[in-house]
Design a protein around this motif. Structure first.
Motif, mmCIF file in Angstrom:
data_model
loop_
_atom_site.group_PDB
_atom_site.id
_atom_site.type_symbol
_atom_site.label_atom_id
_atom_site.label_comp_id
_atom_site.label_asym_id
_atom_site.label_seq_id
_atom_site.Cartn_x
_atom_site.Cartn_y
_atom_site.Cartn_z
ATOM 1 N N TYR A 89 -2.509 1.374 -3.553
ATOM 2 C CA TYR A 89 -3.951 1.583 -3.390
ATOM 3 C C TYR A 89 -4.570 0.541 -2.459
ATOM 4 O O TYR A 89 -5.250 0.876 -1.484
ATOM 5 N N PHE A 90 -4.323 -0.727 -2.716
ATOM 6 C CA PHE A 90 -4.927 -1.776 -1.891
ATOM 7 C C PHE A 90 -4.277 -1.861 -0.515
ATOM 8 O O PHE A 90 -4.951 -2.179 0.467
ATOM 9 N N ASN A 91 -2.996 -1.570 -0.416
ATOM 10 C CA ASN A 91 -2.358 -1.491 0.905
ATOM 11 C C ASN A 91 -2.991 -0.380 1.740
ATOM 12 O O ASN A 91 -3.288 -0.571 2.922
ATOM 13 N N PHE A 92 -3.161 0.764 1.119
ATOM 14 C CA PHE A 92 -3.731 1.907 1.833
ATOM 15 C C PHE A 92 -5.127 1.571 2.352
ATOM 16 O O PHE A 92 -5.428 1.759 3.525
ATOM 17 N N TRP A 93 -5.990 1.060 1.463
ATOM 18 C CA TRP A 93 -7.363 0.800 1.881
ATOM 19 C C TRP A 93 -7.476 -0.378 2.827
ATOM 20 O O TRP A 93 -8.401 -0.429 3.642
ATOM 21 N N SER A 94 -6.535 -1.309 2.780
ATOM 22 C CA SER A 94 -6.598 -2.406 3.757
ATOM 23 C C SER A 94 -6.300 -1.871 5.157
ATOM 24 O O SER A 94 -6.815 -2.401 6.137
ATOM 25 N N ARG A 95 -5.519 -0.804 5.245
ATOM 26 C CA ARG A 95 -5.253 -0.169 6.541
ATOM 27 C C ARG A 95 -6.485 0.568 7.068
ATOM 28 O O ARG A 95 -6.564 0.858 8.257
ATOM 29 N N HIS A 96 -7.418 0.890 6.193
ATOM 30 C CA HIS A 96 -8.638 1.612 6.589
ATOM 31 C C HIS A 96 -9.877 0.749 6.347
ATOM 32 O O HIS A 96 -10.956 1.257 6.064
ATOM 33 N N ALA A 97 -9.690 -0.545 6.487
ATOM 34 C CA ALA A 97 -10.760 -1.496 6.182
ATOM 35 C C ALA A 97 -11.978 -1.313 7.081
ATOM 36 O O ALA A 97 -13.117 -1.452 6.610
ATOM 37 N N ASP A 98 -11.775 -0.997 8.348
ATOM 38 C CA ASP A 98 -12.916 -0.821 9.250
ATOM 39 C C ASP A 98 -13.820 0.307 8.777
ATOM 40 O O ASP A 98 -15.053 0.185 8.791
ATOM 41 N N LEU A 108 -23.137 3.528 2.100
ATOM 42 C CA LEU A 108 -22.501 4.827 1.880
ATOM 43 C C LEU A 108 -21.199 4.689 1.096
ATOM 44 O O LEU A 108 -20.421 5.633 1.005
ATOM 45 N N PHE A 109 -20.971 3.530 0.509
ATOM 46 C CA PHE A 109 -19.716 3.290 -0.206
ATOM 47 C C PHE A 109 -19.558 4.225 -1.407
ATOM 48 O O PHE A 109 -18.440 4.519 -1.818
ATOM 49 N N TYR A 110 -20.663 4.718 -1.932
ATOM 50 C CA TYR A 110 -20.611 5.646 -3.069
ATOM 51 C C TYR A 110 -19.833 6.919 -2.720
ATOM 52 O O TYR A 110 -19.322 7.607 -3.612
ATOM 53 N N LEU A 111 -19.731 7.238 -1.429
ATOM 54 C CA LEU A 111 -18.984 8.431 -1.021
ATOM 55 C C LEU A 111 -17.517 8.337 -1.426
ATOM 56 O O LEU A 111 -16.875 9.349 -1.676
ATOM 57 N N VAL A 112 -17.004 7.114 -1.502
ATOM 58 C CA VAL A 112 -15.605 6.911 -1.891
ATOM 59 C C VAL A 112 -15.377 7.421 -3.310
ATOM 60 O O VAL A 112 -14.432 8.168 -3.570
ATOM 61 N N VAL A 113 -16.245 7.044 -4.249
ATOM 62 C CA VAL A 113 -16.052 7.473 -5.636
ATOM 63 C C VAL A 113 -16.250 8.985 -5.768
ATOM 64 O O VAL A 113 -15.583 9.632 -6.576
ATOM 65 N N TRP A 152 -12.899 2.341 -7.879
ATOM 66 C CA TRP A 152 -13.965 2.248 -6.879
ATOM 67 C C TRP A 152 -14.689 0.906 -6.980
ATOM 68 O O TRP A 152 -14.928 0.248 -5.967
ATOM 69 N N ASN A 153 -15.019 0.497 -8.191
ATOM 70 C CA ASN A 153 -15.738 -0.764 -8.367
ATOM 71 C C ASN A 153 -14.914 -1.972 -7.942
ATOM 72 O O ASN A 153 -15.436 -2.903 -7.332
ATOM 73 N N ILE A 154 -13.638 -1.968 -8.268
ATOM 74 C CA ILE A 154 -12.811 -3.113 -7.882
ATOM 75 C C ILE A 154 -12.622 -3.125 -6.366
ATOM 76 O O ILE A 154 -12.613 -4.199 -5.733
ATOM 77 N N LEU A 155 -12.519 -1.960 -5.743
ATOM 78 C CA LEU A 155 -12.432 -1.884 -4.285
ATOM 79 C C LEU A 155 -13.724 -2.389 -3.650
ATOM 80 O O LEU A 155 -13.705 -3.160 -2.680
ATOM 81 N N SER A 156 -14.851 -1.983 -4.199
ATOM 82 C CA SER A 156 -16.147 -2.429 -3.703
ATOM 83 C C SER A 156 -16.286 -3.944 -3.811
ATOM 84 O O SER A 156 -16.726 -4.617 -2.869
ATOM 85 N N LYS A 157 -15.894 -4.506 -4.939
ATOM 86 C CA LYS A 157 -15.967 -5.958 -5.140
ATOM 87 C C LYS A 157 -15.061 -6.684 -4.145
ATOM 88 O O LYS A 157 -15.418 -7.730 -3.596
ATOM 89 N N TRP A 158 -13.901 -6.119 -3.904
ATOM 90 C CA TRP A 158 -12.950 -6.700 -2.950
ATOM 91 C C TRP A 158 -13.586 -6.788 -1.561
ATOM 92 O O TRP A 158 -13.469 -7.792 -0.864
ATOM 93 N N PHE A 159 -14.300 -5.729 -1.182
ATOM 94 C CA PHE A 159 -14.973 -5.730 0.115
ATOM 95 C C PHE A 159 -16.161 -6.677 0.134
ATOM 96 O O PHE A 159 -16.388 -7.367 1.126
ATOM 97 N N GLU A 160 -16.894 -6.737 -0.949
ATOM 98 C CA GLU A 160 -18.016 -7.685 -1.026
ATOM 99 C C GLU A 160 -17.531 -9.118 -0.861
ATOM 100 O O GLU A 160 -18.216 -9.946 -0.270
ATOM 101 N N ARG A 161 -16.358 -9.400 -1.382
ATOM 102 C CA ARG A 161 -15.792 -10.748 -1.301
ATOM 103 C C ARG A 161 -15.072 -10.990 0.027
ATOM 104 O O ARG A 161 -14.501 -12.050 0.234
#
Length: 189
Positions: A89-98, A108-113, A152-161
């Protein structure tokens, strides 16, 4: 029989998608016009409207592509458990970080959930022998909603940090959260 889109149509959709994603790095989603998207793609507005009804349709199409890619990515895992799922999961989203960063910047992060809620039933179906088992259909629906929200929340927090932790560290953190919760539950019994 459903007709396959032409290569030209697929190319136009891809160019329009890439144009929107590039523009989202420069300015707010709400300020981007259809004309700007079409011009950046070196296409005209008619071509845009031949393929999409709105800017949101482009994002929906792109999410569909990502969901398909993620599903295929997960299918390649030899064994599915929380650790391997978290790592993938985190590998995949790190590849799509932009892309995620652009969504985050544009509120628009809510679109992910929303897409998770659409994707998870199919993913669960593919892996139901290896993943969580639910007693009933209603338990499954709530369980998948809980999972979608948590991921979704943990991904969002990861991006916030600022994505300071590696995907491996995030997988370990996720496992620790679940272990802590399960140990707390066992302790309370």
């Amino acid at each position: 029989m459903k007709q396959m889109p032409s290569k030209t149509a697929q190319q136009s959709k891809s160019w329009l998608t890439l144009s929107l994603l590039e523009l989202m790095k420069e300015k707010s989603f709400s300020d981007i016009t259809i004309t700007e998207i079409a011009e950046k793609a070196q296409l005209d507005r008619r071509t845009f409207y031949r393929h999409f009804h709105s800017k949101k349709d482009i994002l929906d199409r792109y999410f569909e592509q990502l969901c398909s890619e993620y599903s295929n990515y997960i299918v390649q895992e030899k064994h599915i458990d929380l650790s391997s799922l978290g790592h993938a999961y985190f590998n995949f989203w790190s590849r799509h970080a932009d892309f995620l960063q652009a969504l985050h910047q544009n509120q628009l992060f809510y679109l992910v959930v929303e897409k998770y809620n659409e994707l998870l039933p199919d993913l669960h179906q593919k892996f139901k022998e290896e993943t969580f088992h639910f007693k009933s259909k209603i338990d499954l629906e709530y369980g998948l909603s809980f999972s979608a929200g948590g991921f979704w929340n943990i991904l969002s927090k990861w991006f916030e940090r600022g994505r300071k932790e590696t995907p491996e560290e995030m997988s370990r953190i996720l496992q620790g959260i679940v272990d802590s919760f399960l140990n707390k539950q066992a302790f309370e019994r």
